[in-house]
Design a protein around this motif. Sequence first.
Motif, PDB file in Angstrom:
ATOM      1  N   TRP A 172     -22.735  18.864  57.691  1.00 30.31           N
ATOM      2  CA  TRP A 172     -22.179  17.575  56.932  1.00 30.31           C
ATOM      3  C   TRP A 172     -22.959  16.211  57.894  1.00 30.31           C
ATOM      4  O   TRP A 172     -21.439  16.023  58.694  1.00 30.31           O
ATOM      5  N   THR A 212     -25.580  12.192  54.474  1.00 29.54           N
ATOM      6  CA  THR A 212     -24.736  11.326  53.386  1.00 29.54           C
ATOM      7  C   THR A 212     -25.701   9.894  53.320  1.00 29.54           C
ATOM      8  O   THR A 212     -25.147   9.621  54.795  1.00 29.54           O
ATOM      9  N   THR A 250     -26.666  13.039  49.773  1.00 28.10           N
ATOM     10  CA  THR A 250     -26.273  11.907  49.065  1.00 28.10           C
ATOM     11  C   THR A 250     -26.665  10.494  48.527  1.00 28.10           C
ATOM     12  O   THR A 250     -27.128  10.321  49.364  1.00 28.10           O
TER      13      THR A 250
END
Length: 380
Positions: free
Chosen positions: A93, A118, A147
């Motif tokens: 991530w 993200t 995201t």
Amino acid sequence: MHKTLIVTNDFPPRPGGIQSFLHNMALRLDPERLVVYASTWKRGREGAEATAAFDAEQPFTVVRDRTTMLLPTPGATRRAVGLLREHGCTSVWFGAAAPLGLMAPALRRAGAERIVATTHGHEAGWAQLPAARQLLRRIGEATDTITYLGEYTRSRIAGALTPEAAARMVQLPPGVDEKTFHPGSGGEAVRARLGLTDRPVVVCVSRLVRRKGQDTLIQAMPRILAAEPDAVLLIVGGGPYEKELRRLAAQTGVSDSVVFTGAVPWSDLPAHFGAGDVFAMPCRTRRGGLDVEGLGIVYLEASATGLPVVAGDSGGAPDAVLDGETGWVVHGGSPEEAAERITTLLADADLRRRMGERGRRWVEEKWRWDLLAENLKTLL
């Protein structure tokens, strides 16, 4: 055992909204299956001690790069690959897609099966610059999911991606700890300490930078004071704009009605929200769209505390307000609009209560960390 490697510059004790977002998400993942690779907060003994103390308190492994700004250099990429292999991580991530998401191909070759990146407000700015736009496109092609915070940032970032990458985008906004931010968070004690017990308080909690709109609030104070002579503007936070804001308050003749707290420890923020009757941060977009509000989690923290909010119209800030229900969105940079909405709220306790209660319910329904963390677990 499935394990996740988080690669990020944005991690406490470095202060900020993105840092809080990542930390809160990390705390809701299985600590036995998590490794964080992050930059060091700041150089020097004080920074090193604060970082070491913070890391020692975490339930998961934190590995720090010696640099204060982690970039996708060959050296940093090699270290990320080494951590992935050493800890047997199968998912990655990236706490902020740009620029660290450029490490994705190397991590994929090293065995990463799922890669999530993200985006926040700054990637929406990147999407407007030709060279940065190309880098975002590469990141989108190399990851499984990018995201986004809300519709504003999604629409701008998607335009920089391939159609296939844009179709894989998933919303993942930050959440609010509704158990920490609540109507009984200690506001009365803050009011008493600052000598504000019997005064109507407009509170703004944010880093002191031009985009946030504290200057707009100061310029709105003469109109607010004309309607509510005892009103006070409580500016909570530190930042490079403080001297100029203090000068503006003096020039505007409202210094006696503006209180600066300076930087406040995170643990004291809920009580400072609670010290207000109205929360206001009329943020505005700057630099032709390059300096923009990604979401504005402070509006949701204020709502969780039971306050009505007055938000600016920069970027994704309106996504954090139900306009007309939990507060109002005003034109960023307009003292007149800000003053009008604030004075309306200060004059009507029942309206403040209704908007505050609606905001609290909305946070409990949609913005709780545990709900959002489940979405992240699914993506990983």
